[in-house]
Design a protein around this motif. Structure first.
Motif, PDB file in Angstrom:
ATOM      1  N   SER A  27       0.929  -1.245  -0.066  1.00 54.44           N
ATOM      2  CA  SER A  27       0.202   0.080  -0.044  1.00 54.44           C
ATOM      3  C   SER A  27       0.808   1.128   0.061  1.00 54.44           C
ATOM      4  O   SER A  27       2.233   1.214   0.609  1.00 54.44           O
ATOM      5  N   HIS A  40       0.238  -2.067   4.691  1.00 54.95           N
ATOM      6  CA  HIS A  40      -0.412  -3.172   4.077  1.00 54.95           C
ATOM      7  C   HIS A  40       0.269  -3.786   2.809  1.00 54.95           C
ATOM      8  O   HIS A  40       0.694  -2.868   2.119  1.00 54.95           O
ATOM      9  N   VAL A  84      -0.857  -6.253  -0.287  1.00 52.22           N
ATOM     10  CA  VAL A  84      -2.111  -7.109  -0.929  1.00 52.22           C
ATOM     11  C   VAL A  84      -1.157  -8.256  -1.985  1.00 52.22           C
ATOM     12  O   VAL A  84      -0.329  -7.974  -2.172  1.00 52.22           O
ATOM     13  N   TRP A 134      -5.994 -10.837  -0.695  1.00 50.45           N
ATOM     14  CA  TRP A 134      -6.045 -10.825   0.677  1.00 50.45           C
ATOM     15  C   TRP A 134      -4.927  -9.835   0.948  1.00 50.45           C
ATOM     16  O   TRP A 134      -4.223  -9.391   0.137  1.00 50.45           O
ATOM     17  N   THR A 135      -5.051  -9.310   2.252  1.00 46.30           N
ATOM     18  CA  THR A 135      -4.040  -8.142   2.750  1.00 46.30           C
ATOM     19  C   THR A 135      -3.437  -8.805   3.952  1.00 46.30           C
ATOM     20  O   THR A 135      -3.795  -9.492   4.653  1.00 46.30           O
ATOM     21  N   TYR A 182      -1.980  -1.403  -5.878  1.00 43.72           N
ATOM     22  CA  TYR A 182      -2.913  -0.730  -5.079  1.00 43.72           C
ATOM     23  C   TYR A 182      -2.801   0.771  -6.121  1.00 43.72           C
ATOM     24  O   TYR A 182      -1.724   0.938  -7.000  1.00 43.72           O
ATOM     25  N   ILE A 195      -7.708  -1.075  -5.184  1.00 43.17           N
ATOM     26  CA  ILE A 195      -6.716  -2.238  -5.584  1.00 43.17           C
ATOM     27  C   ILE A 195      -7.308  -2.538  -7.097  1.00 43.17           C
ATOM     28  O   ILE A 195      -8.408  -2.820  -7.062  1.00 43.17           O
ATOM     29  N   ALA A 202     -10.352  -0.572  -1.250  1.00 45.93           N
ATOM     30  CA  ALA A 202      -9.115  -1.447  -0.365  1.00 45.93           C
ATOM     31  C   ALA A 202      -9.708  -2.201   0.703  1.00 45.93           C
ATOM     32  O   ALA A 202      -9.272  -3.104   1.365  1.00 45.93           O
TER      33      ALA A 202
END
Length: 165
Positions: free
Chosen positions: A63, A68, A70, A87-88, A114, A121, A140
């Motif tokens: 991010s 974060h 992803v 998933w994050t 992102y 995303i 997000a």
């Protein structure tokens, strides 16, 4: 190693670290994969796992605020190219959260990236077994699925954004 991505402050790299069976050389000989972070500012940089290798996380992206990461993971690791979701996770390996639920619909969500402001995303989705896929975006938090462009769905892979000036 695959799919390295620099952190926003350029001090770390997140990447896929794929394990091979002893003595193997082919793609089919991978037996696990995990996401690792390498702190490039450390005196002796090393790969620190942030995910469990049993579920084959792939194509990570940071991010913009660095809080974060992803990635996508297949529903069944034995069928890496089939159903999958986004998933994050936080860079310390905590806070794992499922963002999409495409696998429930026999579809995939892959190649996340992102947006520069971190609110959305972009990724690629398609029905498993179909010949087409489309680029879309999602908030997000996993809500508000939309086409990636104002002109409707666009086919493609690996969407990427350039930093805004």
């Amino acid at each position: 190693i695959y799919a390295p991505r620099w952190s926003p402050d350029s001090s770390k790299v997140v990447l896929e670290y794929v394990h091979r069976r002893d003595g193997s050389i082919g793609f089919d000989d991978f037996d696990a994969g995990e996401l690792v972070i390498v702190d490039t500012t450390a005196a002796k940089p090393k790969a620190v796992p942030i995910t469990d290798g049993s579920y084959w996380p792939a194509n990570p992206d940071w991010s913009p605020d660095g809080k974060h990461i992803v990635f996508f993971a297949p529903l069944d690791p034995a069928k890496f190219d089939d159903e999958s979701d986004l998933w994050t996770i936080e860079p310390d390996g905590t806070g794992l959260k499922q963002i999409t639920h495409f696998a429930d619909e026999h579809a995939s969500a892959i190649h996340p990236d992102y947006t520069p402001d971190g609110t959305r995303i972009a990724f690629v989705t398609g029905k498993v077994g179909a010949d087409t896929s489309v680029m879309v975006t999602v908030a997000a938090d996993g809500s508000d699925l939309r086409p990636a462009t104002g002109g409707g769905d666009r086919a493609g892979l690996h969407p990427r954004f350039r930093p805004t000036p």
